[in-house]
Structure formats: structure tokens, C-alpha cells
Scaffold this active site. Structure first.
Site, short mmCIF file in Angstrom:
data_model
loop_
_atom_site.label_atom_id
_atom_site.label_comp_id
_atom_site.label_asym_id
_atom_site.label_seq_id
_atom_site.Cartn_x
_atom_site.Cartn_y
_atom_site.Cartn_z
N GLU A 224 1.22 37.97 -35.58
CA GLU A 224 2.36 37.92 -34.66
C GLU A 224 2.22 38.96 -33.56
OE1 GLU A 224 7.25 38.39 -34.90
OE2 GLU A 224 6.06 38.09 -36.73
N ASP A 249 6.30 36.24 -30.21
CA ASP A 249 7.64 36.71 -30.57
C ASP A 249 8.25 37.43 -29.38
OD1 ASP A 249 9.97 37.56 -31.74
OD2 ASP A 249 9.04 39.19 -32.86
#
Length: 373
Positions: A224, A249
Site C-alpha cells: 500500500e 491510498d
């Protein structure tokens, strides 16, 4: 035709203790701070919402204090006297009058949806198109920073059937130390669990090129936000060469960001967060962009309490597929609750209520006790 009008909007900042310090790359949380929003309507119905940040201004542009101030002084007054049942018109009014402020807007939209669900006798998921599941698989973040402790914690979660997806917060330490830590945990858990990492933008591209290769080669399922959201070209390059999928993200701060990322091919997975998109309805627009582009989905969190977590959950249960599960464990990080019945977690899933609205009732005594004076 008579309308149900919004009569008043109240906000309160609540500080709740956590079960342990929660280490992020940019900040260590010692407690969690929620902004609870109460929208009262002239038919006697009250909707509740929540706006919560991680690490305050260390993470993003809004803080609990700014959320409260902007709702009290700017956003709330725009809604008082408006039709409480027309959520679309209410949110368009806010978007025209105020840029950004997606966390504050998300809390307000959640409260309006809660009130409308109670008014109609329907859960919020049905207002958002209808659920296709009743539960959501939930990941747990291992954030102590100590390898042996993280392995023991993961083993416990597997034993009690609460989590089998684990995310590790890395990036603050030297890269090789982080890689050693992650690989040791994956080796200990083997195929019994999925292990992912969240770098929170802390690597530069040169570090990420090698680290992503090492992580992918050692069974890490998902990486991520390894580099800065500003380095879009670098994100595209990493997404093309990493053996493990790259998830965006911090890169998604609006629905428009999602469209741009999809067009550029900058990630193969999107983390969905109602707070960063501006509400449950807005996050579903981001999901639709991802689905059209063949991008997989993950239900993200800002470590909200019960109210914000279920606002997210009601949106996520309407999605066709959540390939990578969700991260809606925020209430489990807290030692105290401000609702009468805590969200239910069992068999690796969060159970999403079918009762009207979000399915929650505030505990007035505990809310008052933990509210900032």
C-alpha cells in the site's frame, strides 16, 4: 408538499483510549479522537455521524478541531432549514459552498443517511442501493514494531477466528530492517494468513523498486502506497514492475483522483475511504470508477469508532466484490465505547446491522464522560 427540515446540527469531540500505541510511519497514536455529529430534524428524528482522522495534521489537511470548527461555523449553518430527506441536494449545497473538507462532509452525510434510514425504517445499505452480503472480512494491523510480539498477536487472532488478514505498518525504519521484520512474520504465519504492508509514502522510488521486488518474492500479498502520492509517474512505473499488487491510498483524496489514477494505470487496487471521498455515496462513485477500469477494491479505514465504521460498512456491503477485504477494525482498537451496543465481529467478519439507519444508539452517559470539555 411538506418537507422534513434539518433543525440543528451539533458536534462534539470525543477522546477514547486505545488498547496499545498504534505506530504509523508518520505518527504514533496514543488515543483516538472522534468528532461525533448529531443532525436533529423537525420530525423528531436524529441522525448520527462521525468524522475521524489518523494522526491529525501529520496525515492530512483536516484535524478533529478543524472539522468541528468548520461544521459549527460554515457547513452546519448551510444545512439548517434544508430538506432532511433530500441528501443529494444537501451535499451538493455543501460542495458548491466549500472546497475539500471531505472528512467533515462525510460525517454530515453519514448523519443524514442515518436519519433517513430511521425515517423510512431501512438500514443505510438499502438507501445506497441494497446490500449483497451481511458481513465483511476485516484485516488487523500489527503495529507494535516488535517482530515476536506481532507474530504472537497474529497467532492469537487466528486462534479466536477474529482476523486472518494482517497489515504491517512500515516505512519509519531503515528499509532492510523493515523487510526483515515483514518476511519473518510471513514465514511464521505461512499460508494460514494474508500478510500485507502499508508504507504510508515513506519510500522514494529507488528504495521501492527493490523493496517491492523482495516483498513480492517472499509472499507479501499487497503493498500500500509505497511512494509519495505526488510522484504519479513513479507510481505507474512501480505498478508495472512490482510482483505484488500496488494499492493506492493517500493518492485518493477525491473521486476525481480515483479517475486520474485509473486513467494513468497507477495502481491495481484502490483503498476506499468514505472520509477521503466525502461520504458513503461519494465512495461508491470511486468504486464504480475502479470497477469500470478493472481495478480491485479494499475497504479502508481512518480507524473510526463504531459510528464511522458502520457508515463505511453499509456502503461496502453494497459492492459487487471486495477482492482484498476491509480494514474496518477501528472499534476493536478502542478500550471504551460511546454506543449502547458495540459492532459485532465474529468468524473473521464484521456483521452489518439490518436495523434502521446505521443500526447504532449513542450511550449519552459515556458520550458525555469522554467528550472534551
Amino acid at each position: 408538499m411538506s418537507h422534513t427540515l434539518i433543525e440543528s446540527i451539533q458536534t462534539v469531540i470525543v477522546d477514547l483510549p486505545t488498547i496499545r500505541p498504534h505506530k504509523l510511519a508518520m505518527h504514533t497514536m496514543q488515543q483516538q479522537t472522534l468528532v461525533i455529529i448529531r443532525v436533529r430534524c423537525d420530525d423528531g428524528i436524529e441522525g448520527i455521524g462521525e468524522a475521524t482522522t489518523i494522526g491529525g495534521l501529520a496525515y492530512g489537511n483536516e484535524s478533529p478541531e478543524s472539522i468541528k470548527t468548520n461544521i459549527d461555523s460554515h457547513l452546519g449553518p448551510l444545512l439548517v432549514g434544508q430538506d432532511a430527506a433530500n441528501i443529494n441536494a444537501a451535499m451538493l449545497r455543501l460542495d458548491k459552498a466549500a472546497k475539500g473538507n471531505t472528512f467533515a462532509k462525510s460525517g454530515l452525510e453519514s448523519a443524514l443517511l442515518d436519519a433517513q434510514g430511521k425515517r423510512l425504517g431501512l438500514p443505510v445499505s438499502e438507501l445506497l442501493g441494497g446490500r449483497v452480503r451481511d458481513g465483511l472480512e476485516v484485516a488487523w494491523t500489527l503495529a507494535s514494531g516488535d517482530t515476536a510480539r506481532d507474530i504472537a498477536e497474529a497467532e492469537q487472532m487466528l486462534d479466536i477466528r477474529r482476523h486472518r488478514l494482517f497489515k504491517l505498518k512500515i516505512g519509519a525504519n531503515e528499509v532492510n530492517a523493515d523487510l526483515k521484520h515483514v518476511i519473518a512474520i510471513k514465514k511464521a504465519l505461512g499460508e494460514r494468513a494474508s500478510v500485507r504492508v502499508d508504507v504510508n509514502q515513506y519510500w522514494d522510488e529507488s528504495q521501492a523498486i527493490r523493496a517491492c521486488q523482495v516483498l513480492g518474492d517472499n509472499g507479501i500479498d499487497l503493498i500500500e502506497q509505497p511512494i509519495s502520492r505526488i510522484n504519479r509517474a513513479g507510481q505507474v512505473r512501480l505498478n508495472q514492475r512490482s510482483p505484488a499488487p500496488i494499492m493506492a491510498d493517500e493518492s485518493i483524496e477525491s473521486v476525481e483522483d480515483a479517475f486520474s489514477l485509473a486513467a494513468d494505470g497507477a495502481a491495481s487496487v484502490f483503498a476506499l475511504k468514505i472520509a477521503k471521498n466525502g461520504g458513503p455515496r461519494a465512495v461508491l462513485r470511486t468504486a464504480q470508477i475502479a470497477e469500470a477500469a478493472g481495478i480491485a477494491l479494499y475497504g479502508g479505514t481512518m480507524l473510526e469508532g463504531a459510528v464511522g465504521t458502520l457508515a463505511s460498512a453499509h456502503a461496502f456491503v453494497t459492492l459487487n466484490a471486495l477482492t482484498w477485504g476491509t480494514e474496518l477494525f477501528g472499534p476493536l482498537l478502542l478500550t471504551e465505547e460511546i454506543v449502547t451496543e458495540a459492532p459485532v465481529y465474529r468468524d473473521f467478519q464484521l456483521q452489518v446491522p439490518r436495523t434502521p439507519g446505521l443500526g447504532l444508539t449513542l450511550d449519552e452517559e459515556r458520550l458525555a464522560f469522554f467528550s472534551r470539555k
